[in-house]
Design a protein around this motif. Structure first.
Motif, mmCIF file in Angstrom:
data_model
loop_
_atom_site.group_PDB
_atom_site.id
_atom_site.type_symbol
_atom_site.label_atom_id
_atom_site.label_comp_id
_atom_site.label_asym_id
_atom_site.label_seq_id
_atom_site.Cartn_x
_atom_site.Cartn_y
_atom_site.Cartn_z
ATOM 1 N N LYS A 28 43.012 -4.888 19.851
ATOM 2 C CA LYS A 28 44.011 -5.772 20.467
ATOM 3 C C LYS A 28 43.346 -6.975 21.115
ATOM 4 C CE LYS A 28 47.918 -5.839 23.676
ATOM 5 N NZ LYS A 28 47.483 -7.115 24.275
ATOM 6 N N TYR A 29 42.221 -6.739 21.791
ATOM 7 C CA TYR A 29 41.507 -7.844 22.433
ATOM 8 C C TYR A 29 41.053 -8.874 21.404
ATOM 9 C CZ TYR A 29 37.925 -10.417 24.962
ATOM 10 O OH TYR A 29 37.167 -11.418 25.513
ATOM 11 N N ILE A 30 40.514 -8.392 20.293
ATOM 12 C CA ILE A 30 40.043 -9.319 19.247
ATOM 13 C C ILE A 30 41.212 -10.102 18.653
ATOM 14 C CG2 ILE A 30 38.982 -9.437 16.958
ATOM 15 C CD1 ILE A 30 37.279 -6.984 17.805
ATOM 16 N N ARG A 31 42.341 -9.402 18.421
ATOM 17 C CA ARG A 31 43.520 -10.106 17.885
ATOM 18 C C ARG A 31 43.994 -11.187 18.849
ATOM 19 N NH1 ARG A 31 45.740 -4.865 17.073
ATOM 20 N NH2 ARG A 31 45.310 -4.026 14.995
ATOM 21 N N ASP A 32 44.062 -10.852 20.152
ATOM 22 C CA ASP A 32 44.529 -11.821 21.142
ATOM 23 C C ASP A 32 43.596 -13.017 21.241
ATOM 24 O OD1 ASP A 32 46.656 -10.201 21.677
ATOM 25 O OD2 ASP A 32 45.805 -9.321 23.495
ATOM 26 N N LEU A 148 38.848 -22.657 16.142
ATOM 27 C CA LEU A 148 37.883 -23.284 15.244
ATOM 28 C C LEU A 148 37.249 -22.239 14.331
ATOM 29 C CD1 LEU A 148 36.534 -25.990 14.574
ATOM 30 C CD2 LEU A 148 34.707 -25.381 16.185
ATOM 31 N N GLY A 149 37.412 -22.441 13.016
ATOM 32 C CA GLY A 149 36.879 -21.512 12.035
ATOM 33 C C GLY A 149 37.865 -20.456 11.599
ATOM 34 N N SER A 150 39.019 -20.377 12.274
ATOM 35 C CA SER A 150 40.020 -19.376 11.927
ATOM 36 C C SER A 150 41.004 -19.940 10.912
ATOM 37 C CB SER A 150 40.771 -18.922 13.188
ATOM 38 O OG SER A 150 41.874 -18.107 12.857
#
Length: 494
Positions: A28-32, A148-150
């Protein structure tokens, strides 16, 4: 892992290890982080019409750099930046406050210019008055960006004003210095601390600001005409006294002037035989009032006056002070005729005729009403709210949507009232969650042609000649201001 858990259990036998919950929390942290719900703040700075350019001020509130892609309208590209722009990430310390990491320092706003696409026209906003032939609302426009990069994108609303006006102090009306000495029709006596307006007709085409410490006098035969957005601001009490045959007149003949404000005058102002006509609410840049005439923390006595043809939300607004109004007429009022906020006062032997909204609007105040005539109010004849107490006698209300509304822990006690040709007679109810029910007590009621005589909410109270109205209704607020009421009469708006 099992061997290490055994070691932990020796000292912490209650410890429970849930590997899946940790993994899910990390996911969840990575998604947020990669797809934050809010990542930038965006404000409209300026426009260049001739070159079809729009400047926005943007600020990255995320922990990763943000690439600004374009301004979008729905799924269409509305405007593109003149060059690739990346908003640098905010730096955070290791310290936390209430479970959140603390920023080391704010990242400054960056000004980015966008070129409108060929078929795009920027909508009207409050930063200028330029007309554009477009039905676009600025609420439809979003800034589209990505980490940036996403590959995934996000969108943010555009606030239709600058983040900071460099000239806010210079142009702020309430911060401007007194300039009374620049007007030839004012006579100043520094010994007696008086400012006298000479007898005659004078045009005020720029703001007139009077400091504290004086008394301002104006007598019969004087006419003040406001034009070119001019307004009068006084920190001293006013003594404007005309006669029945020759009243003092404050007006805007060409509908280009604004109004009159008295702020913080500790001594009482007096308006007697004064006509206030065709005035608008004072406004300049981000500063704005609601009353064409406003007394703020400035006690006032008003007698034999007339307020007419206003171009403001309130014709007369009195705030946080004591007042007396007698033998006064309000007529042809655009919205509310009289609005009292957190006051103590009396209105006697006065009339309210042809009001677009409420005739008398009382909030957080204690007010006595005596010998009041109200005819043709677009909304309420008398509106009492926000923990007010009103005592009234000899009241006549005709042709109003609601004759008397009492709400939010307020109480009104009326002796001798006549209501005629109103959609709703009396409505005690709760409008705001932070308050509670209301109460209306009436003696000697005469009513004629009232569609709904009593609309009493469940916890509120209504008494007529010492008898309680037992028929109660749920959600009176929703009925009055919702679709249901719109079926039987004019739908009201808060």
């Amino acid at each position: 892992a099992g061997q290490k858990l055994k070691i932990l259990y020796k000292s912490y036998p209650w410890y429970y290890y849930d590997g899946k919950s940790i993994l899910y929390a990390n996911q969840k942290y990575i998604r947020d982080v990669l797809a934050p719900p809010n990542a930038v703040h965006c404000y409209l700075h300026s426009r260049d019409h001739s070159n079809r350019l729009v400047s926005l001020e943007l600020h990255n509130i995320h922990i990763l750099p943000i690439e600004v892609l374009y301004i979008s309208r729905g799924n269409e590209v509305f405007a593109r930046p003149l060059a690739k722009k990346v908003l640098q990430a905010r730096a955070y310390s290791k310290a936390t406050l209430f479970g959140r990491r603390v920023p080391i320092e704010p990242v400054p706003y960056q000004k980015i210019q966008f070129k409108l696409c060929e078929d795009s026209n920027w909508p009207n906003t409050n930063i200028d008055n330029t007309n554009t032939n477009t039905d676009i609302n600025i609420g439809e426009l979003k800034v589209t960006y990505r980490i940036l990069g996403s590959g995934s994108t996000g969108r943010e609303n555009i606030y239709p004003w600058p983040i900071l006006d460099d000239n806010i102090v210079k142009n702020d009306f309430i911060r401007q210095s007194p300039n009374y000495y620049e007007f030839d029709f004012l006579s100043v006596d520094e010994t007696d601390k008086t400012i006298s307006i000479k007898t005659g007709s004078f045009e005020i085409s720029r703001n007139l600001i009077i400091p504290e410490g004086y008394t301002v006098f104006c007598y019969a035969g004087t006419k003040l005409n406001l034009s070119h957005d001019a307004k009068i601001l006084s920190y001293s009490p006013l003594v404007f006294v005309g006669t029945e045959e020759d009243p003092v007149v404050i007006q805007s003949e060409q509908s280009t002037g604004q109004g009159l404000i008295v702020i913080g005058a500790e001594r009482k102002s007096t308006l007697k035989h004064v006509i206030c006509r065709n005035l608008a609410a004072p406004a300049q840049n981000a500063w704005q009032l609601t009353g064409g005439i406003t007394f703020y923390e400035s006690p006032v006595f008003i007698s034999h006056c007339r307020f007419a043809d206003n171009r403001s939300e309130d014709s007369l607004n009195i705030i946080r002070c004591e007042f007396t109004i007698e033998h006064t007429v309000f007529n042809n009022i655009q919205s509310d005729a009289f609005d009292a906020d957190f006051c103590k006062g009396t209105i006697a032997e006065s009339s309210f005729i042809d009001c677009g909204n409420d005739a008398i609007d009382i909030s957080g105040s204690t007010v006595n009403l005596r010998k009041i005539f109200i005819n043709n109010s677009g909304d309420k004849g008398i509106s009492v709210g926000e923990n007010s107490y009103v005592k009234a006698s000899q009241i006549s209300i005709k042709n109003a949507e609601i004759a008397v509304a009492c709400k939010d822990m307020s109480e009104i006690v009326i002796d001798n009232i006549e209501i005629e040709a109103c959609n709703i007679g009396f409505a005690p109810f709760q409008k705001k969650n932070e308050f509670g029910p209301a109460s209306i007590t009436v003696k000697h009621l005469a009513k004629n042609h009232i569609n709904i005589p009593f609309l009493v909410e469940e916890k509120s109270k209504m008494f007529v000649d010492e008898k309680a109205i037992t028929k109660k209704h749920k959600n009176v607020k929703n009925f009055l201001y919702g679709v249901e009421y719109g079926k039987s009469g004019k739908q009201l708006s808060l």
